[in-house]
Write an enzyme that holds these catalytic residues in place. Structure first.
Site, PDB file in Angstrom:
ATOM      1  N   ASP A  32       0.864  -1.164   0.000  1.00 15.37           N
ATOM      2  CA  ASP A  32       0.000   0.000   0.000  1.00 15.37           C
ATOM      3  C   ASP A  32       0.915   1.232   0.000  1.00 15.37           C
ATOM      4  O   ASP A  32       2.120   1.123   0.257  1.00 15.37           O
ATOM      5  CB  ASP A  32      -0.902  -0.038   1.236  1.00 15.37           C
ATOM      6  CG  ASP A  32      -1.874   1.118   1.295  1.00 15.37           C
ATOM      7  OD1 ASP A  32      -2.159   1.725   0.244  1.00 15.37           O
ATOM      8  OD2 ASP A  32      -2.356   1.418   2.409  1.00 15.37           O
ATOM      9  N   PHE A  33       0.357   2.411  -0.290  1.00 12.67           N
ATOM     10  CA  PHE A  33       1.179   3.629  -0.299  1.00 12.67           C
ATOM     11  C   PHE A  33       1.044   4.409   1.004  1.00 12.67           C
ATOM     12  O   PHE A  33       1.960   4.438   1.813  1.00 12.67           O
ATOM     13  CB  PHE A  33       0.811   4.516  -1.497  1.00 12.67           C
ATOM     14  CG  PHE A  33       1.541   5.837  -1.491  1.00 12.67           C
ATOM     15  CD1 PHE A  33       2.900   5.886  -1.750  1.00 12.67           C
ATOM     16  CD2 PHE A  33       0.869   7.017  -1.192  1.00 12.67           C
ATOM     17  CE1 PHE A  33       3.587   7.096  -1.715  1.00 12.67           C
ATOM     18  CE2 PHE A  33       1.541   8.236  -1.169  1.00 12.67           C
ATOM     19  CZ  PHE A  33       2.909   8.266  -1.434  1.00 12.67           C
ATOM     20  N   ASP A  34      -0.109   5.039   1.214  1.00 12.50           N
ATOM     21  CA  ASP A  34      -0.281   5.891   2.399  1.00 12.50           C
ATOM     22  C   ASP A  34      -0.190   5.072   3.680  1.00 12.50           C
ATOM     23  O   ASP A  34      -0.882   4.078   3.853  1.00 12.50           O
ATOM     24  CB  ASP A  34      -1.643   6.596   2.338  1.00 12.50           C
ATOM     25  CG  ASP A  34      -1.711   7.625   1.233  1.00 12.50           C
ATOM     26  OD1 ASP A  34      -1.101   8.695   1.377  1.00 12.50           O
ATOM     27  OD2 ASP A  34      -2.366   7.343   0.209  1.00 12.50           O
ATOM     28  N   ASP A 206      -1.854  -1.003   6.013  1.00 12.40           N
ATOM     29  CA  ASP A 206      -2.102  -0.342   7.296  1.00 12.40           C
ATOM     30  C   ASP A 206      -3.566  -0.028   7.548  1.00 12.40           C
ATOM     31  O   ASP A 206      -3.904   0.497   8.609  1.00 12.40           O
ATOM     32  CB  ASP A 206      -1.309   0.966   7.378  1.00 12.40           C
ATOM     33  CG  ASP A 206      -1.936   2.051   6.510  1.00 12.40           C
ATOM     34  OD1 ASP A 206      -2.235   1.772   5.325  1.00 12.40           O
ATOM     35  OD2 ASP A 206      -2.138   3.171   7.015  1.00 12.40           O
TER      36      ASP A 206
END
Length: 268
Positions: A32-34, A206
């Site tokens: 994932d990024f954020d 997350d």
């Protein structure tokens, strides 16, 4: 030489890296990024990868079969942050958009919803409190209340009302409500397809949408005794407990993710 037995869950970090190094040619890493590769910021447009991330992803892509980022962000945003990485695939908007080998492919079932999403973004700006950040993503609209947590109930109620009115889907997250087209596409489906021919896969997430990706790794293990999946959570004060409870390992921050990968690469 005999193949290294697949580790069992719960597993140790040493076991996970040892098996992965032995299966590098058939291993995929998904991120994932954020909140995983970048700290979460009050302004989504200000998010940048943690300092060590670009270098470690480039190194990782050189030793495993595949590295991919699976995000709620549009591909155009991800490209602006990872344009220097030549060997990393990008899945935007939960997989509605895909960047692979220089091309962007958009799920055709989602395209008719572009005008509705544009209208919805303008409506949100007009009807919701000014403290709510409205993020228009072409194929979805995210309503961020990070800087106005007292407005959470208002945003939740408005989002669900619009979803019911327009036939949209709601994706909850870290102080955000996102409205998406009614198209069957999520991170779990991305991972299910992405690990079809893999021998090993890791997913780092997350938030609530990442649990579906963890579940996809478990489902693959259930039908393929030779496949090994590792679910890694990144701690946070909003959804951290629930995500960590679904993961094999938990790391403290995006900086810790980069360091974890750096140490792991020493095994290859």
């Amino acid at each position: 030489m005999a193949q290294t037995p697949r580790p069992t869950h719960p597993l140790s970090i040493d076991e996970a890296w040892a098996f992965t190094a032995g299966q590098a040619a058939s291993t995929t890493f998904f991120f994932d990024f954020d909140g995983v590769l970048s700290p979460v910021t009050d302004d989504p447009d200000a998010s940048q990868p943690a300092p060590a991330v670009l270098g470690v992803l480039e190194r990782l892509a050189g030793v495993v079969n595949r590295v991919a980022i699976v995000s709620a962000r549009p591909v155009s945003f991800l490209r602006s942050r990872f344009s220097s990485l030549e060997r990393v695939d990008l899945y935007g908007l939960y997989g509605l958009e895909v960047w692979h080998e220089g091309d962007v492919v958009t799920n055709p079932a989602a395209l008719p919803w572009v005008p509705a999403m544009s209208d919805l973004a303008e409506q949100a700006k007009a009807e919701l409190p000014g403290s709510i950040l409205v993020e228009y993503k072409r194929l979805s609209v995210a309503l961020h209340y990070r800087t106005a947590p007292a407005e959470a109930a208002t945003v939740e109620r408005w989002g669900h009302e619009q979803a019911e009115r327009l036939g949209l889907r709601v994706q909850g997250g870290r102080m955000v409500v996102e409205l998406k087209p009614p198209v069957d596409q999520d991170k779990g489906m991305v991972i299910t397809e992405g690990v079809r021919d893999a021998g090993c896969a890791w997913y780092f997430g997350d938030d609530m949408s990442d649990i579906k990706a963890f579940d996809a790794l478990r489902a693959r293990e259930a039908v393929d005794p030779s496949f090994f999946g590792v679910a890694v959570a990144v701690a946070n004060p909003e959804t951290g407990a629930e995500v960590s409870s679904a993961a094999d390992l938990t790391l403290d921050s995006p900086d810790a993710v980069a360091e974890f990968l750096r140490q792991g690469l020493e095994r290859f």
